[in-house]
Scaffold this motif. Structure first.
Motif, PDB file in Angstrom:
ATOM      1  N   VAL A 124      46.535  55.039  79.648  1.00  0.00           N
ATOM      2  CA  VAL A 124      47.855  54.501  79.977  1.00  0.00           C
ATOM      3  C   VAL A 124      48.680  54.309  78.713  1.00  0.00           C
ATOM      4  CG1 VAL A 124      49.087  52.581  81.067  1.00  0.00           C
ATOM      5  CG2 VAL A 124      46.939  53.408  82.048  1.00  0.00           C
ATOM      6  N   GLU A 125      48.051  53.810  77.651  1.00  0.00           N
ATOM      7  CA  GLU A 125      48.754  53.616  76.389  1.00  0.00           C
ATOM      8  C   GLU A 125      49.313  54.928  75.851  1.00  0.00           C
ATOM      9  OE1 GLU A 125      45.575  51.881  74.265  1.00  0.00           O
ATOM     10  OE2 GLU A 125      45.822  49.886  75.161  1.00  0.00           O
TER      11      GLU A 125
ATOM     12  N   VAL B 225      55.171  43.835  81.882  1.00  0.00           N
ATOM     13  CA  VAL B 225      55.527  44.354  80.561  1.00  0.00           C
ATOM     14  C   VAL B 225      55.957  43.187  79.685  1.00  0.00           C
ATOM     15  CG1 VAL B 225      57.196  45.713  79.251  1.00  0.00           C
ATOM     16  CG2 VAL B 225      56.200  46.656  81.340  1.00  0.00           C
ATOM     17  N   GLU B 226      55.442  43.145  78.478  1.00  0.00           N
ATOM     18  CA  GLU B 226      55.875  42.143  77.509  1.00  0.00           C
ATOM     19  C   GLU B 226      56.229  42.854  76.207  1.00  0.00           C
ATOM     20  OE1 GLU B 226      53.446  38.729  77.294  1.00  0.00           O
ATOM     21  OE2 GLU B 226      54.394  37.928  75.487  1.00  0.00           O
TER      22      GLU B 226
ATOM     23  N   ALA C 113      51.945  50.679  72.039  1.00  0.00           N
ATOM     24  CA  ALA C 113      51.678  50.006  73.303  1.00  0.00           C
ATOM     25  C   ALA C 113      50.215  49.611  73.369  1.00  0.00           C
ATOM     26  CB  ALA C 113      52.033  50.902  74.485  1.00  0.00           C
ATOM     27  N   ALA C 114      49.960  48.492  74.021  1.00  0.00           N
ATOM     28  CA  ALA C 114      48.589  48.032  74.257  1.00  0.00           C
ATOM     29  C   ALA C 114      48.497  47.537  75.691  1.00  0.00           C
ATOM     30  CB  ALA C 114      48.215  46.918  73.288  1.00  0.00           C
TER      31      ALA C 114
ATOM     32  N   GLN D 161      55.817  47.525  71.727  1.00  0.00           N
ATOM     33  CA  GLN D 161      56.670  47.410  70.539  1.00  0.00           C
ATOM     34  C   GLN D 161      57.668  48.557  70.580  1.00  0.00           C
ATOM     35  OE1 GLN D 161      54.608  47.770  66.831  1.00  0.00           O
ATOM     36  NE2 GLN D 161      56.408  47.291  65.573  1.00  0.00           N
ATOM     37  N   LEU D 162      58.956  48.234  70.580  1.00  0.00           N
ATOM     38  CA  LEU D 162      59.991  49.252  70.728  1.00  0.00           C
ATOM     39  C   LEU D 162      60.381  49.859  69.387  1.00  0.00           C
ATOM     40  CD1 LEU D 162      62.291  47.429  73.308  1.00  0.00           C
ATOM     41  CD2 LEU D 162      60.759  49.340  73.761  1.00  0.00           C
ATOM     42  N   ARG D 163      60.889  51.064  69.469  1.00  0.00           N
ATOM     43  CA  ARG D 163      61.477  51.707  68.298  1.00  0.00           C
ATOM     44  C   ARG D 163      62.829  51.030  67.990  1.00  0.00           C
ATOM     45  NH1 ARG D 163      58.956  56.511  67.062  1.00  0.00           N
ATOM     46  NH2 ARG D 163      57.525  57.292  68.678  1.00  0.00           N
TER      47      ARG D 163
END
Length: 482
Positions: free
Chosen positions: A382-383, A446-447, A395-396, A414-416
């Motif tokens: 999924v990651e 989602v966090e 992603a985790a 974590q977003l770009r």
């Protein structure tokens, strides 16, 4: 199959909503299909995928592929591009057997079952004398880490698994087995073999329905069944019915019975519920005898069946298994195989403890996976899909407890730079995942985080994600529909 056709002949074997097949019917139809596969060039050792709903063609295809000397690769019909392509590519499947509605979604060589079955003349197929240790299935499972891996399961594995279940159930001549899980999973497959061994009918429901399960059990006179994951809780949430105890059920096998509801299950439906613990890799590892009433409500998972040894690692408490049945290893993953079988024991990734009566109890897991109901979800898979979204840097995926599903997948992202951590971005990422993964693998939550704590090997340290005080920065949390 040959033996059952001779022994039980015109007895009913497979019962679907619109079809009933005898043992002779199944033998003849799987012969025809095996001949068609051989005519198409399928040879001994080839892998042939099966991607169908719960229709008669699924068990017939399984038997036919084995009669042709090939290896079956079960594929979940809910798979989409990413997970489907991974399984077909990794297994090296030479073809996929399916039904008309799934043909457009499957890459490579695809045969619609209806047209294939009619392409070969009816003739007995000379069954190659299989070695019991020849591989019968590449059964994909999330395992402990990484993408789904194929467990290589032999003919011996399947027959021993079915025999253990038959022995636990003390199989009788008047039994009727009921199953509601998808055929691509383990359970309908070993149930099929259990019915071949005992000469009894297998009732296959199209899918699991909490409201329809017990009415179906009554309608079909089912005496045996197997449930797992969220199925017991969903059944429990149905309104009580005056007909709840009006059934022939004499045993419900279940993996992961809720101790606090165990006695209530038995009293409501009037049948004993008994634990059956195991895995794709190792088959049945622990069983509770049908007359072991003292285990009701305790959480005890039982004792090893003949052929199995089960111990607890002295340092970690991990449940370790050796004996038969057992997979021969993970296809294409020798390092993962070596890790799983280090020191001569299969490491289940499950933690346990032993009570004063010698019964083993479950005490959590150390696997990098999420178990959503009866489904195993590989976090790494999924990651990988989430990080293919243009807004995602890292992603985790971690499991979070859920009263109904047991666990649900939660994605920390974590977003770009340049992307906003809000609902619009979250839904864009989730829609991206929906196009590529089966629905049960989609994150329920989602966090967004500023960054991740890393291990010395530069991997995300997931153990901190469950503790808000250990995260690197305040986060934006968004709950989605499970």
């Amino acid at each position: 199959m040959r033996h059952a056709a001779r022994q039980y002949g015109r007895r009913e074997f497979l019962r679907f909503p619109d079809t009933s097949l005898t043992f002779e019917d199944a033998d003849a139809q799987s012969d025809r299909l095996a001949g068609a596969l051989i005519d198409k060039g399928v040879r001994s050792g080839d892998r042939v995928a099966v991607m169908m709903d719960n229709v008669p063609g699924w068990p017939l295809s399984w038997l036919a592929i084995l009669k042709a000397g090939a290896i079956t690769v079960p594929v979940n019909v809910r798979y989409r591009s990413a997970d489907l392509e991974h399984v077909l590519r990794d297994s090296g499947a030479v073809a996929t057997l399916t039904t008309a509605e799934h043909v457009p979604h499957i890459p490579g060589t695809v045969y619609a079952l209806d047209s294939l079955s009619g392409s070969a003349p009816a003739r007995p197929v000379p069954v190659n004398p299989h070695n019991p240790h020849d591989v019968a299935n590449f059964q994909y499972t999330s395992g402990t880490t990484g993408f789904p891996k194929a467990c290589m399961l032999t003919h011996d594995y399947w027959l021993r698994t079915a025999q253990i279940a038959a022995d636990q159930a003390r199989l009788r001549d008047d039994d009727v087995m009921l199953i509601a899980q998808a055929y691509s999973y383990m359970d309908p497959q070993w149930a099929t073999l259990l019915c071949l061994l005992g000469g009894i009918p297998l009732v296959v429901l199209p899918r699991f329905s909490a409201s329809g399960f017990w009415p179906a059990a009554r309608e079909h006179g089912a005496t045996l069944t197997y449930v797992l994951g969220t199925m017991p809780l969903l059944l429990h949430k149905q309104p009580p019915d005056p007909l709840d105890r009006e059934n022939r059920m004499r045993l419900v096998l279940c993996s992961g019975i809720r101790p606090d509801l165990h006695r209530e299950f038995e009293e409501r439906w009037g049948a004993p519920w008994r634990e059956l613990y195991g895995s794709t890799e190792s088959g049945p590892d622990l069983v509770v005898p049908i007359d072991a009433e003292e285990t009701v409500g305790t959480g005890a998972m039982g004792m090893p069946p003949p052929g199995k040894e089960v111990v607890l690692d002295e340092e970690t408490g991990e449940i370790l298994v050796r004996g038969v049945p057992m997979m021969t290893g993970y296809w294409n993953h020798p390092e993962a195989t070596a890790t799983a079988f280090r020191d001569g024991w299969y490491h289940t990734g499950d933690l346990g403890f032993r009570d004063e009566h010698g019964y083993i109890h479950h005490a959590g897991r150390i696997k990098d996976m999420v178990r959503r109901g009866g489904e195993n979800i590989s976090c790494a898979e999924v990651e990988s899909v989430l990080t293919q979204h243009p807004a995602v840097l890292q992603a985790a995926l971690v499991p979070i407890p859920d009263d109904l599903w047991g666990e649900l997948p939660k994605a920390f992202i974590q977003l770009r730079p340049g992307h906003s951590p809000g609902a619009e971005t979250a839904m864009s990422v989730i829609e991206h995942a929906r196009q590529r993964l089966a629905r049960f693998k989609i994150p329920a939550y989602v966090e967004f985080v500023e960054g991740f704590s890393l291990t010395p090997s530069a991997r995300i340290e997931k153990r901190h994600l469950a503790r808000p005080d250990q995260r690197s920065a305040p986060a934006v949390f968004i709950g989605l529909t499970p």
